[in-house]
Design a protein around this motif. Structure first.
Motif, PDB file in Angstrom:
ATOM      1  N   ASP A 106       0.824  -1.203   0.000  1.00  0.00           N
ATOM      2  CA  ASP A 106       0.000   0.000   0.000  1.00  0.00           C
ATOM      3  C   ASP A 106       0.863   1.261   0.000  1.00  0.00           C
ATOM      4  O   ASP A 106       0.632   2.192  -0.779  1.00  0.00           O
ATOM      5  CB  ASP A 106      -0.929   0.013   1.220  1.00  0.00           C
ATOM      6  CG  ASP A 106      -2.068  -0.984   1.109  1.00  0.00           C
ATOM      7  OD1 ASP A 106      -2.155  -1.650   0.059  1.00  0.00           O
ATOM      8  OD2 ASP A 106      -2.851  -1.101   2.059  1.00  0.00           O
ATOM      9  N   SER A 107       1.849   1.302   0.898  1.00  0.00           N
ATOM     10  CA  SER A 107       2.690   2.499   0.993  1.00  0.00           C
ATOM     11  C   SER A 107       3.539   2.677  -0.267  1.00  0.00           C
ATOM     12  O   SER A 107       3.735   3.803  -0.745  1.00  0.00           O
ATOM     13  CB  SER A 107       3.581   2.442   2.225  1.00  0.00           C
ATOM     14  OG  SER A 107       4.518   1.378   2.146  1.00  0.00           O
ATOM     15  N   TYR A 108       4.026   1.576  -0.804  1.00  0.00           N
ATOM     16  CA  TYR A 108       4.854   1.647  -2.013  1.00  0.00           C
ATOM     17  C   TYR A 108       4.026   2.115  -3.206  1.00  0.00           C
ATOM     18  O   TYR A 108       4.440   3.003  -3.966  1.00  0.00           O
ATOM     19  CB  TYR A 108       5.475   0.281  -2.280  1.00  0.00           C
ATOM     20  CG  TYR A 108       6.485   0.236  -3.402  1.00  0.00           C
ATOM     21  CD1 TYR A 108       7.435   1.241  -3.581  1.00  0.00           C
ATOM     22  CD2 TYR A 108       6.511  -0.832  -4.290  1.00  0.00           C
ATOM     23  CE1 TYR A 108       8.371   1.187  -4.600  1.00  0.00           C
ATOM     24  CE2 TYR A 108       7.447  -0.910  -5.299  1.00  0.00           C
ATOM     25  CZ  TYR A 108       8.368   0.108  -5.458  1.00  0.00           C
ATOM     26  OH  TYR A 108       9.292   0.038  -6.469  1.00  0.00           O
ATOM     27  N   ALA A 109       2.844   1.553  -3.366  1.00  0.00           N
ATOM     28  CA  ALA A 109       1.975   1.962  -4.472  1.00  0.00           C
ATOM     29  C   ALA A 109       1.574   3.423  -4.344  1.00  0.00           C
ATOM     30  O   ALA A 109       1.562   4.170  -5.327  1.00  0.00           O
ATOM     31  CB  ALA A 109       0.736   1.068  -4.521  1.00  0.00           C
ATOM     32  N   ALA A 110       1.247   3.858  -3.120  1.00  0.00           N
ATOM     33  CA  ALA A 110       0.853   5.254  -2.909  1.00  0.00           C
ATOM     34  C   ALA A 110       1.996   6.200  -3.281  1.00  0.00           C
ATOM     35  O   ALA A 110       1.773   7.252  -3.889  1.00  0.00           O
ATOM     36  CB  ALA A 110       0.441   5.468  -1.454  1.00  0.00           C
ATOM     37  N   ALA A 111       3.228   5.826  -2.926  1.00  0.00           N
ATOM     38  CA  ALA A 111       4.377   6.669  -3.255  1.00  0.00           C
ATOM     39  C   ALA A 111       4.596   6.726  -4.765  1.00  0.00           C
ATOM     40  O   ALA A 111       4.884   7.786  -5.325  1.00  0.00           O
ATOM     41  CB  ALA A 111       5.624   6.146  -2.551  1.00  0.00           C
ATOM     42  N   VAL A 118       2.299   6.320  -7.084  1.00  0.00           N
ATOM     43  CA  VAL A 118       1.205   7.098  -7.681  1.00  0.00           C
ATOM     44  C   VAL A 118       1.469   8.592  -7.530  1.00  0.00           C
ATOM     45  O   VAL A 118       1.161   9.388  -8.428  1.00  0.00           O
ATOM     46  CB  VAL A 118      -0.141   6.709  -7.028  1.00  0.00           C
ATOM     47  CG1 VAL A 118      -1.229   7.704  -7.401  1.00  0.00           C
ATOM     48  CG2 VAL A 118      -0.548   5.308  -7.466  1.00  0.00           C
ATOM     49  N   GLU A 119       2.077   8.979  -6.419  1.00  0.00           N
ATOM     50  CA  GLU A 119       2.367  10.391  -6.191  1.00  0.00           C
ATOM     51  C   GLU A 119       3.564  10.867  -7.015  1.00  0.00           C
ATOM     52  O   GLU A 119       3.543  11.964  -7.581  1.00  0.00           O
ATOM     53  CB  GLU A 119       2.653  10.628  -4.704  1.00  0.00           C
ATOM     54  CG  GLU A 119       3.024  12.073  -4.375  1.00  0.00           C
ATOM     55  CD  GLU A 119       3.319  12.296  -2.908  1.00  0.00           C
ATOM     56  OE1 GLU A 119       3.689  13.424  -2.545  1.00  0.00           O
ATOM     57  OE2 GLU A 119       3.179  11.342  -2.116  1.00  0.00           O
ATOM     58  N   LEU A 121      -3.732  -1.105  -7.118  1.00  0.00           N
ATOM     59  CA  LEU A 121      -3.489   0.169  -6.458  1.00  0.00           C
ATOM     60  C   LEU A 121      -2.878   1.201  -7.400  1.00  0.00           C
ATOM     61  O   LEU A 121      -2.798   2.378  -7.066  1.00  0.00           O
ATOM     62  CB  LEU A 121      -2.567  -0.033  -5.256  1.00  0.00           C
ATOM     63  CG  LEU A 121      -3.092  -0.961  -4.155  1.00  0.00           C
ATOM     64  CD1 LEU A 121      -1.997  -1.247  -3.132  1.00  0.00           C
ATOM     65  CD2 LEU A 121      -4.299  -0.335  -3.467  1.00  0.00           C
TER      66      LEU A 121
END
Length: 407
Positions: free
Chosen positions: A24-29, A31-32, A69
């Motif tokens: 989750d944290s890796y995908a969010a980073a 995406v940003e 994600l």
């Protein structure tokens, strides 16, 4: 960024700079950061990256969940071989970095980054798992996909012959898994996967002499298509080795360099300013997360301090080497840094030689900018967003290639 450093090359960015405690944290980073970097670069093509998966790699189900994600990944079921293949117009997943087994942005990493080493069977699953997941991610093509990894183990006097044989057996086990991937339907392009040891100061393999001796004793020619070297410019600089000479010697020994990590170390001319001033200028980089090995040279002698606090203590005692270099991946576009106590330089002037030699002696195709230390840099060096900093580094390499006529 393809063909920037010569025909068939790819210039990518290592995403171990991003938090990856879980998917989750890796995908969010991603995406940003990824779309923002593409915008800063004005790219129409996908952004080439080196992936660095969380340590809780769990196979295909995890990567499919990870894909959900990322809004710009499209997964296709390849029924003939019961596998998934991803496509994307935004990201090009060229290589992987499996060096770190545990969370690389933990509060304190230090020597944990070297555990488990290659004597442990967990390494086989970790590194081959990176290959399995990399194989399902979007890739625009090429003959190789490199997975860079721990250079056997950390520390001296090193491993026993029994331990080394165990490490080699585990390497061969991981390579067998990667070799199978080259014939799978995960990638319709059927690339060759290479497992590339990344020499680092203080490890079993930290100089060209170590690497050449190890390959001569343990890695026969028939395995060298899949086992090679990832050459990190910063690491070689800290060991005070000549970039061109190292890469030439690897080629002469029949050792392939399949990836170059573009990075820069700190350098202090201690002879010119004295040990007290040198310590004062290095002190702002004494942060608690990562290990910052520091090499001293005096004439023809070399001494490696395991971490920056050890080097600072030596300078405080009055040790006065000619030059000190510290393993701290500083932004590659910085020639000089002055945080108020006086300037220190960097080793970014070695990057062009390393790229040229890798192209000349190895026809290396994969070049990965690997500044992962943004969150621990001294505050004055943290300017702009992470995406802006990443884009600036990639543009610096592109400009360097034009100025140095790198092809």
């Amino acid at each position: 960024m393809r063909d920037v450093l010569g025909e068939g090359t790819v210039l990518c960015y290592g995403t171990n700079a991003l938090p990856n405690q879980n998917y989750d944290s890796y995908a969010a980073a991603l995406v940003e950061v990824v779309p923002a970097v593409r915008d800063r670069l004005g790219l129409r093509e996908p952004l080439a990256i080196g992936v660095s998966f969380p340590s809780d790699v769990e196979g295909q189900s995890s990567i499919r969940n990870f894909g959900r994600l990322l809004p710009w990944l499209r997964f296709e079921w390849v029924d003939d071989n019961r596998a998934y293949q991803a496509h994307s117009d935004v990201v090009d997943c060229v290589t992987a970095n499996s060096f770190a087994f545990h969370y690389f942005h933990d509060t304190v990493v230090k020597k944990n980054v070297y555990e488990p080493d290659w004597t442990a069977f967990e390494r086989v699953f970790h590194d081959s798992g990176h290959g399995d997941e990399l194989a399902m991610l979007p890739f625009r093509g090429g003959s190789k996909r490199s997975i860079s990894t721990l250079p056997i183990a950390f520390g001296t006097p090193g491993l026993s012959s029994t331990q080394l044989r165990k490490a080699v057996s585990n390497l061969e086990g991981a390579v067998a898994e990667l070799r199978d991937l080259a014939f799978s339907a995960y990638s319709k392009l059927d690339p060759v996967f290479t497992l590339d040891l990344e020499p680092e100061p203080g490890c079993i393999l930290d100089t060209a002499d170590d690497v050449i001796s190890f390959f001569s004793d343990y890695i026969p020619e028939e395995h060298r298509q899949h086992i090679g070297i990832c050459h990190d410019v910063c690491h070689s600089a800290v060991m005070f080795e000549d970039q061109r000479a190292v890469l030439r010697r690897y080629a002469e020994a029949g050792i392939r360099v399949n990836k170059v990590q573009i990075s820069s170390a700190l350098e202090v001319n201690v002879a010119a300013i004295g040990p007290e001033s040198a310590a004062e200028r290095l002190a702002p980089f004494n942060e608690p997360r990562y290990l910052h090995q520091t090499g001293f040279t005096t004439g023809d002698s070399f001494q490696l301090h395991e971490d920056l606090p050890d080097a600072l203590a030596a300078l405080a005692r009055g040790d006065s080497p000619d030059t000190a270099r510290t393993h701290f991946h500083v932004p590659i576009y910085l020639d000089e840094i002055d945080l108020g106590s006086g300037p220190i330089t960097t080793t970014n002037d070695q990057i062009a030689d390393a790229i040229k030699a890798a192209r000349e002696y190895h026809d290396c195709k994969i070049f990965e900018v690997e500044t992962y230390s943004w969150s621990v840099l001294p505050e004055p060096l943290r300017q702009g967003t992470l995406a802006e900093s990443i884009a600036r580094e990639l543009l610096w390499v592109k400009d360097l290639a034009q100025c140095e006529n790198i092809t």
